[in-house]
Design a protein around this motif. Structure first.
Motif, PDB file in Angstrom:
ATOM      1  N   ALA A 164       0.830  -1.211   0.000  1.00 46.26           N
ATOM      2  CA  ALA A 164       0.000   0.000   0.000  1.00 46.26           C
ATOM      3  C   ALA A 164       0.862   1.258   0.000  1.00 46.26           C
ATOM      4  CB  ALA A 164      -0.931  -0.001   1.205  1.00 46.26           C
ATOM      5  N   ALA A 165       1.951   1.234   0.760  1.00 44.66           N
ATOM      6  CA  ALA A 165       2.838   2.399   0.825  1.00 44.66           C
ATOM      7  C   ALA A 165       3.541   2.629  -0.495  1.00 44.66           C
ATOM      8  CB  ALA A 165       3.864   2.208   1.942  1.00 44.66           C
ATOM      9  N   SER A 211       0.902   8.310   0.690  1.00 41.07           N
ATOM     10  CA  SER A 211       1.328   7.318   1.680  1.00 41.07           C
ATOM     11  C   SER A 211       2.432   7.850   2.585  1.00 41.07           C
ATOM     12  CB  SER A 211       1.807   6.043   0.978  1.00 41.07           C
ATOM     13  OG  SER A 211       2.909   6.318   0.128  1.00 41.07           O
ATOM     14  N   LYS A 212       2.624   9.163   2.578  1.00 39.73           N
ATOM     15  CA  LYS A 212       3.705   9.754   3.365  1.00 39.73           C
ATOM     16  C   LYS A 212       3.231  10.781   4.387  1.00 39.73           C
ATOM     17  CE  LYS A 212       7.115   9.041  -0.294  1.00 39.73           C
ATOM     18  NZ  LYS A 212       7.749   7.916   0.419  1.00 39.73           N
ATOM     19  N   SER A 264      -8.089   9.415   1.226  1.00 40.41           N
ATOM     20  CA  SER A 264      -7.088   9.321   0.164  1.00 40.41           C
ATOM     21  C   SER A 264      -5.679   9.264   0.741  1.00 40.41           C
ATOM     22  CB  SER A 264      -7.204  10.514  -0.792  1.00 40.41           C
ATOM     23  OG  SER A 264      -6.800  11.711  -0.160  1.00 40.41           O
ATOM     24  N   TYR A 265      -5.560   9.452   2.044  1.00 40.17           N
ATOM     25  CA  TYR A 265      -4.286   9.338   2.745  1.00 40.17           C
ATOM     26  C   TYR A 265      -4.164   7.947   3.340  1.00 40.17           C
ATOM     27  CZ  TYR A 265      -2.530  14.164   2.728  1.00 40.17           C
ATOM     28  OH  TYR A 265      -1.990  15.377   2.372  1.00 40.17           O
ATOM     29  N   MET A 266      -2.949   7.436   3.399  1.00 37.68           N
ATOM     30  CA  MET A 266      -2.714   6.156   4.054  1.00 37.68           C
ATOM     31  C   MET A 266      -2.754   6.309   5.574  1.00 37.68           C
ATOM     32  SD  MET A 266       0.398   3.462   3.444  1.00 37.68           S
ATOM     33  CE  MET A 266       0.553   1.960   4.434  1.00 37.68           C
ATOM     34  N   PHE A 267      -2.124   7.374   6.080  1.00 37.14           N
ATOM     35  CA  PHE A 267      -1.927   7.487   7.524  1.00 37.14           C
ATOM     36  C   PHE A 267      -2.790   8.579   8.148  1.00 37.14           C
ATOM     37  CE2 PHE A 267       1.941   5.352   6.162  1.00 37.14           C
ATOM     38  CZ  PHE A 267       2.032   4.333   7.116  1.00 37.14           C
TER      39      PHE A 267
END
Length: 312
Positions: A232-233, A244-245, A283-286
């Motif tokens: 995913a990253a 992803s950051k 829409s962001y991973m974190f």
């Protein structure tokens, strides 16, 4: 990180929806022991964006089985909590009263808990152990080699705990690997990807090796969370994300929060009112520097569900 793409198609298929595999297992309940990654709300909130949706991977997993899951603080069977290490004290937030994953099992058994043949038991410790060792390395209080050795000891403790559950009658034990700290915003900021990856990986490697040596066999399933989140990253677009950051939330905690220091974003405090300006949080991973947003939580829950259905 190109090597992470090997086998990615299987993960990406699961990101799109569950399989049609017929499953014999219809668990009567889910029993969860672990750290913040699997905390379904011990303090009333979860480590993601608290937006009122099915915002946690375990809630998605439970829903896929037609079950509910509530924290033990509310009388449920989710015993996982922030900061919990597998067997070490203090917790990663510095709190010596935090129940380890082992002590969570102790508390369950001491309260008269037993394991039925149709229980689905989840063990997801390891991320807090990796973080504890990584912080000591970064602080200069231990070498990278010592951090890795301690991480391996934590993985061995996790394998022993899984064996204890099987010996106590648990028929289906799912062990979820520790996420690679190197891909998290916290890890990225350290510039120590290789060491953080090694620390995290050695928790998982030790568990896998020792689980074979202990003969855990068909009763234990390893769900490869580090593999899933690495993919995913590296390729967030395949998971309906474009970042992803960065960190989606702005909910700064003046206290110990998620265990990376005071004054850091804590996603347990994050709601739709505490999202960074202009950010579409799914829409962001974190959500914060360690834990992921509801979109990826749900996708991983479906991935875990498919893996479990393919086994039992």
């Amino acid at each position: 990180m190109a090597a992470l793409a090997l086998g990615a198609s299987a993960v990406l298929l699961s990101a799109c929806g569950s399989s049609s595999t017929e499953s014999q297992l219809q668990p009567a309940r889910l029993l969860v022991f672990g750290d913040a990654f699997s905390d379904v709300g011990q303090t009333g909130a979860r480590y993601t964006v608290n937006d009122g949706t099915t915002n946690h991977w375990l809630l998605q997993l439970a829903s896929d089985y037609g079950r509910t899951l509530t924290p033990s603080a509310s009388g449920g069977t989710g015993y996982a909590r922030v900061g919990a290490r597998i067997a070490g004290k203090p917790g990663v937030t510095g709190d010596a009263t935090t129940l380890t994953v082992t002590e969570q099992v102790d508390a369950f058994v001491a309260g008269g808990g037993t394991f039925a043949s149709d229980d689905l038991v989840i063990l997801s410790g390891g991320m807090s152990d990796a973080l504890f060792e990584a912080k000591a390395f970064l602080a200069g209080t231990q070498t990278a080699d010592t951090a890795v050795a301690n991480a391996r000891a934590a993985g061995t403790a996790l394998a022993n705990l899984a064996k204890r559950l099987v010996d106590a009658g648990a028929k289906q034990v799912v062990v979820v690997g520790a996420i690679n700290l190197g891909i998290t915003p916290w890890g990225q900021a350290t510039g120590q990807y290789d060491t953080l990856n090694a620390i995290s990986r050695n928790v998982n490697d030790a568990f896998l090796i020792d689980s074979v040596n202990l003969g855990l066999g068909s009763n234990v399933l390893y769900v490869d969370a580090p593999y899933y989140f690495n993919i995913a990253a590296e390729d967030p677009g395949n998971f309906s994300m474009n970042n992803s950051k960065g960190v989606a939330c702005t909910s700064v905690d003046a206290g110990v929060g998620i265990g990376i220091g005071a004054g850091e974003v804590n996603s347990a405090l994050c709601t739709t009112s505490t999202i960074a300006s202009g950010v579409s949080y799914n829409s962001y991973m974190f959500a914060d520097k360690l834990y992921v947003t509801p979109n990826l939580q749900r996708l991983f829950g479906t991935y875990a569900y498919d893996r479990i259905r393919n086994r039992w």
